[in-house]
Design a protein around this motif. Structure first.
Motif, PDB file in Angstrom:
ATOM      1  N   ALA A  90       8.728  -5.211  -5.557  1.00 35.80           N
ATOM      2  CA  ALA A  90       8.880  -6.072  -6.722  1.00 35.80           C
ATOM      3  C   ALA A  90      10.312  -6.119  -7.198  1.00 35.80           C
ATOM      4  CB  ALA A  90       7.971  -5.601  -7.845  1.00 35.80           C
ATOM      5  N   VAL A  91      11.132  -5.166  -6.774  1.00 37.21           N
ATOM      6  CA  VAL A  91      12.519  -5.167  -7.196  1.00 37.21           C
ATOM      7  C   VAL A  91      13.413  -4.996  -5.993  1.00 37.21           C
ATOM      8  CG1 VAL A  91      11.974  -4.174  -9.432  1.00 37.21           C
ATOM      9  CG2 VAL A  91      12.558  -2.683  -7.567  1.00 37.21           C
ATOM     10  N   ALA A  92      14.666  -5.415  -6.111  1.00 40.72           N
ATOM     11  CA  ALA A  92      15.647  -5.208  -5.040  1.00 40.72           C
ATOM     12  C   ALA A  92      16.183  -3.797  -5.179  1.00 40.72           C
ATOM     13  CB  ALA A  92      16.769  -6.228  -5.167  1.00 40.72           C
ATOM     14  N   LEU A  93      15.706  -2.908  -4.320  1.00 37.65           N
ATOM     15  CA  LEU A  93      16.115  -1.521  -4.462  1.00 37.65           C
ATOM     16  C   LEU A  93      17.375  -1.199  -3.701  1.00 37.65           C
ATOM     17  CD1 LEU A  93      12.667   0.228  -4.188  1.00 37.65           C
ATOM     18  CD2 LEU A  93      13.948  -0.450  -6.189  1.00 37.65           C
ATOM     19  N   LEU A  94      17.749  -2.075  -2.766  1.00 34.56           N
ATOM     20  CA  LEU A  94      18.888  -1.770  -1.934  1.00 34.56           C
ATOM     21  C   LEU A  94      19.861  -2.937  -1.960  1.00 34.56           C
ATOM     22  CD1 LEU A  94      16.912  -0.319   1.036  1.00 34.56           C
ATOM     23  CD2 LEU A  94      18.378   0.970  -0.501  1.00 34.56           C
ATOM     24  N   ASP A 101      17.373 -13.912  -2.677  1.00 32.75           N
ATOM     25  CA  ASP A 101      16.987 -14.426  -3.983  1.00 32.75           C
ATOM     26  C   ASP A 101      15.712 -13.742  -4.427  1.00 32.75           C
ATOM     27  OD1 ASP A 101      15.790 -17.626  -5.249  1.00 32.75           O
ATOM     28  OD2 ASP A 101      16.423 -15.790  -6.245  1.00 32.75           O
ATOM     29  N   LEU A 102      15.821 -12.787  -5.317  1.00 27.48           N
ATOM     30  CA  LEU A 102      14.651 -12.086  -5.803  1.00 27.48           C
ATOM     31  C   LEU A 102      14.403 -12.393  -7.265  1.00 27.48           C
ATOM     32  CD1 LEU A 102      15.563  -8.791  -4.019  1.00 27.48           C
ATOM     33  CD2 LEU A 102      13.645 -10.238  -3.443  1.00 27.48           C
TER      34      LEU A 102
ATOM     35  N   ARG B 133      17.607   2.510 -13.302  1.00 27.94           N
ATOM     36  CA  ARG B 133      18.137   1.233 -13.773  1.00 27.94           C
ATOM     37  C   ARG B 133      18.547   0.452 -12.532  1.00 27.94           C
ATOM     38  NH1 ARG B 133      19.690  -0.471 -18.621  1.00 27.94           N
ATOM     39  NH2 ARG B 133      19.620   1.629 -19.526  1.00 27.94           N
ATOM     40  N   ASN B 134      18.037  -0.783 -12.412  1.00 28.10           N
ATOM     41  CA  ASN B 134      18.294  -1.554 -11.210  1.00 28.10           C
ATOM     42  C   ASN B 134      19.449  -2.524 -11.449  1.00 28.10           C
ATOM     43  OD1 ASN B 134      17.707  -2.131  -8.508  1.00 28.10           O
ATOM     44  ND2 ASN B 134      16.638  -3.990  -9.079  1.00 28.10           N
ATOM     45  N   LEU B 135      20.586  -2.251 -10.866  1.00 26.95           N
ATOM     46  CA  LEU B 135      21.789  -3.030 -11.126  1.00 26.95           C
ATOM     47  C   LEU B 135      21.765  -4.391 -10.435  1.00 26.95           C
ATOM     48  CD1 LEU B 135      24.405  -0.153 -10.734  1.00 26.95           C
ATOM     49  CD2 LEU B 135      23.261  -0.949 -12.803  1.00 26.95           C
ATOM     50  N   THR B 136      20.836  -4.569  -9.495  1.00 31.14           N
ATOM     51  CA  THR B 136      20.765  -5.845  -8.794  1.00 31.14           C
ATOM     52  C   THR B 136      20.196  -6.937  -9.694  1.00 31.14           C
ATOM     53  OG1 THR B 136      20.321  -4.568  -6.801  1.00 31.14           O
ATOM     54  CG2 THR B 136      19.973  -6.940  -6.667  1.00 31.14           C
ATOM     55  N   ASP B 137      19.338  -6.545 -10.616  1.00 27.58           N
ATOM     56  CA  ASP B 137      18.725  -7.514 -11.521  1.00 27.58           C
ATOM     57  C   ASP B 137      19.641  -7.829 -12.691  1.00 27.58           C
ATOM     58  OD1 ASP B 137      15.263  -6.328 -11.371  1.00 27.58           O
ATOM     59  OD2 ASP B 137      16.596  -7.221  -9.881  1.00 27.58           O
ATOM     60  N   ALA B 138      19.576  -9.080 -13.141  1.00 28.03           N
ATOM     61  CA  ALA B 138      20.350  -9.451 -14.321  1.00 28.03           C
ATOM     62  C   ALA B 138      19.933  -8.583 -15.502  1.00 28.03           C
ATOM     63  CB  ALA B 138      20.106 -10.932 -14.652  1.00 28.03           C
ATOM     64  N   GLY B 139      20.914  -8.069 -16.215  1.00 26.93           N
ATOM     65  CA  GLY B 139      20.618  -7.224 -17.360  1.00 26.93           C
ATOM     66  C   GLY B 139      20.355  -5.776 -17.003  1.00 26.93           C
ATOM     67  N   ALA B 140      20.348  -5.471 -15.693  1.00 24.92           N
ATOM     68  CA  ALA B 140      20.144  -4.084 -15.216  1.00 24.92           C
ATOM     69  C   ALA B 140      18.991  -3.394 -15.942  1.00 24.92           C
ATOM     70  CB  ALA B 140      21.442  -3.280 -15.380  1.00 24.92           C
ATOM     71  N   PRO B 141      17.769  -3.927 -15.837  1.00 23.37           N
ATOM     72  CA  PRO B 141      16.639  -3.316 -16.552  1.00 23.37           C
ATOM     73  C   PRO B 141      16.256  -1.974 -15.934  1.00 23.37           C
ATOM     74  CG  PRO B 141      15.875  -5.022 -15.055  1.00 23.37           C
ATOM     75  CD  PRO B 141      17.380  -5.084 -15.033  1.00 23.37           C
ATOM     76  N   ARG B 293      30.147  -6.735  -8.471  1.00 16.07           N
ATOM     77  CA  ARG B 293      29.021  -5.873  -8.132  1.00 16.07           C
ATOM     78  C   ARG B 293      27.906  -6.677  -7.476  1.00 16.07           C
ATOM     79  NH1 ARG B 293      27.001  -2.521 -13.064  1.00 16.07           N
ATOM     80  NH2 ARG B 293      25.679  -4.317 -13.458  1.00 16.07           N
ATOM     81  N   LEU B 294      27.416  -6.160  -6.352  1.00 18.03           N
ATOM     82  CA  LEU B 294      26.303  -6.797  -5.658  1.00 18.03           C
ATOM     83  C   LEU B 294      24.981  -6.185  -6.083  1.00 18.03           C
ATOM     84  CD1 LEU B 294      27.621  -7.186  -2.010  1.00 18.03           C
ATOM     85  CD2 LEU B 294      27.183  -8.996  -3.655  1.00 18.03           C
ATOM     86  N   GLY B 295      24.983  -4.926  -6.373  1.00 16.52           N
ATOM     87  CA  GLY B 295      23.731  -4.284  -6.760  1.00 16.52           C
ATOM     88  C   GLY B 295      23.855  -2.785  -6.711  1.00 16.52           C
ATOM     89  N   GLY B 296      22.748  -2.137  -7.006  1.00 16.45           N
ATOM     90  CA  GLY B 296      22.726  -0.684  -6.952  1.00 16.45           C
ATOM     91  C   GLY B 296      21.682  -0.137  -7.886  1.00 16.45           C
TER      92      GLY B 296
END
Lengths: 196, 310
Positions: A90-94, A101-102, B133-141, B293-296
């Motif tokens: 459900a989330v982009a973990l990597l 596009d997630l 905290r998921n940095l890939t998502d907007a707002g890092a929820p 930043r791409l994600g993390g």
């Protein structure tokens, strides 16, 4: 070996815009492969991703390996795999070097997911449970009509591995069902909502 | 007709891509090409080299650590033995914090030492829980992830309903991880392939690094195995992947730690921040060479539970 492809790749290392010729030659075929596996809408995004990856990695393409197309199929198979896992999670973990596009909610992908599940059910009914590697081998050989050597190159495995996988898949085939489906052209009738 | 010929008859007929799709995709590719060309011309760090390079030409070269003057192979063997001896001894030499100014390899060595000495034993309950905290998502929820023994899981933002997912390491896979670095490296290469953590054309070490980012915060992984994960990372060709110790950095949560940076391939930079007292992985982040930043993920909590909250 397609000498034109390898020459374009070599020159595109120092003259990047030349890479567009690779796109012009092979985009349609790669899009078709992805559409067969994941649906047209997914293929529209995934195919672009394949060529972005190929461009980024073009220096790593060994022109002495052979044609460009098996290499592109290999990238496409891995893009599919990564996208499939991204959809299940459900989330982009990597983080990746490119961003799948997630942001679309999972339920918006339900339409494509239903087609994919139906195809998965058909494959399972015909051949039993297949690994991702076996599915890629089967579809590249049977649907994309690559040779053993080209499939091996795409999946970066020995030719012997391709042969043994296909032999195993052939032995598992439910031939009466295959005959039935071939004559009717219809997928097996299975209840909706069942996990493949 | 053979099986495959008949199966070919079931091949779906798909329309070719529309002209709009082709045009849009080509424009995206040309934009990527233009950006890469501009980056290279600006002399930005991480630019693609002008001349074609051979794949992994320096694979196999090892950095001598403890035995200057010996051959590289003997030096690597000594370094590995000394590292492992330190780990088994539970961190001999005291629990000094991670050094801010030593090499990346030294930091990885010491992180393994600290982890072996301070990390909690694996939880005994069947559900592995991680909050991050998921940095890939907007707002890092912030998310809660609950992983079952079979690798399926439920995940959701804190306070919101959980969604089913899968593809995580199973309890059996975790339990069977060896704590000897050589054996663990092989196992990690296999697992990272099975989990689809690598991309074509990438160094396999990058998939291994990604798996390390999953194993280190996992509450089901034993301290000795986590220590061995650091050993595996320390044995990568650190010159080739441009490993650097950036010293003190704060993660997205504001926590101070020691940051290590790796450039496995052109076009992306991976960074991990480690707690300097315990070696615990605080966060991982991937950025473009220009810093975008791409994600993390920022790891906030990990434990095991008897069940998944409703």
């Amino acid at each position: 070996m397609d000498l034109d492809d390898s020459l374009i790749i070599r020159r595109s290392v120092t003259d990047p815009p030349l890479f567009a010729a690779i796109f012009d030659r092979h985009f349609g075929r790669i899009h078709r492969y992805l559409a067969r596996r994941a649906g047209t809408e997914a293929a529209d995004d995934l195919a672009a991703e394949v060529f972005a990856v190929a461009f980024a990695r073009r220096e790593r393409f060994d022109s002495e390996r052979g044609e460009m197309l098996p290499w592109l199929y290999g990238i496409a198979s891995n893009v599919l795999l990564a996208d499939g896992r991204a959809r299940r999670r459900a989330v982009a973990l990597l983080p990746r070097a490119w961003q799948p596009d997630l942001t679309a909610p999972f339920e918006e992908r339900a339409g494509e997911a239903i087609d994919a599940r139906r195809q998965a059910r058909t494959l399972k009914a015909l051949f039993g449970r297949l690994s991702e590697a076996e599915i890629s081998t089967l579809l590249l050989y049977a649907w994309e009509e690559l040779t053993y050597e080209q499939v091996a190159e795409a999946l970066e495995v020995p030719v012997g591995t391709v042969r043994s996988r296909l032999n195993r898949i052939r032995r598992k085939a439910d031939e009466p069902l295959l005959d039935q489906l071939t004559s009717t052209g219809c997928p097996p009738d299975e209840p909706e909502g069942e996990r493949p | 007709m053979n099986v495959f010929d008949r199966f070919r008859a079931l091949r779906p007929s798909t329309p070719p891509p529309t002209s709009d799709v082709v045009q849009r995709s080509r424009e995206q590719l040309m934009q990527t090409i233009i950006e890469s060309t501009t980056t290279a011309q600006a002399g930005h760090p991480g630019e693609a080299p002008a001349a074609p390079t051979r794949r992994r030409a320096r694979a196999g070269r090892r950095r001598p650590v403890l035995a200057i003057g010996l051959g590289a192979g003997a030096a690597a063997a000594l370094a590995a033995f000394a590292f492992f001896a330190l780990v088994l001894a539970g961190g001999g030499g005291g629990l000094a914090p991670l050094p801010a100014q030593a090499s990346a390899q030294t930091v990885l060595h010491d992180a393994g030492r600290l982890t072996a000495a301070t990390a909690a034993a694996p939880g005994s309950k069947p559900i592995r829980h991680l909050r991050f905290r998921n940095l890939t998502d907007a707002g890092a929820p912030v998310y809660d992830l609950y992983v079952r023994p079979d690798g399926s899981a439920l995940v959701g933002r804190v306070g919101e309903p959980l969604t089913a997912t899968d593809g995580y390491l199973t309890q059996a896979q975790i339990a069977s991880l060896p704590d000897r670095p050589d054996a663990l490296r092989q196992r990690m290469l296999t697992l990272s392939g099975q989990l689809g953590l690598g991309q074509p054309g990438e160094r396999p070490e990058r998939a291994l690094y990604r798996l390390a980012g999953e194993l280190l915060p996992d509450p089901g992984v034993a301290p000795k195995v986590k220590a061995a994960v650091f050993a595996v990372l320390s044995r990568l060709d650190l010159d080739a992947i441009r490993a650097r110790n950036l010293g003190h950095r704060r993660d997205a949560q504001g926590r101070d730690g020691i940051a290590l940076q790796f450039a496995f391939d052109e076009g992306a930079v991976d960074r991990m921040i480690l707690d300097e007292r315990t070696g615990r992985l605080l966060s991982t982040v991937t950025t473009l060479p220009d810093g975008a930043r791409l994600g993390g993920q920022v790891h906030l909590a990990a434990d095991t539970r008897a069940s998944i909250p409703r």
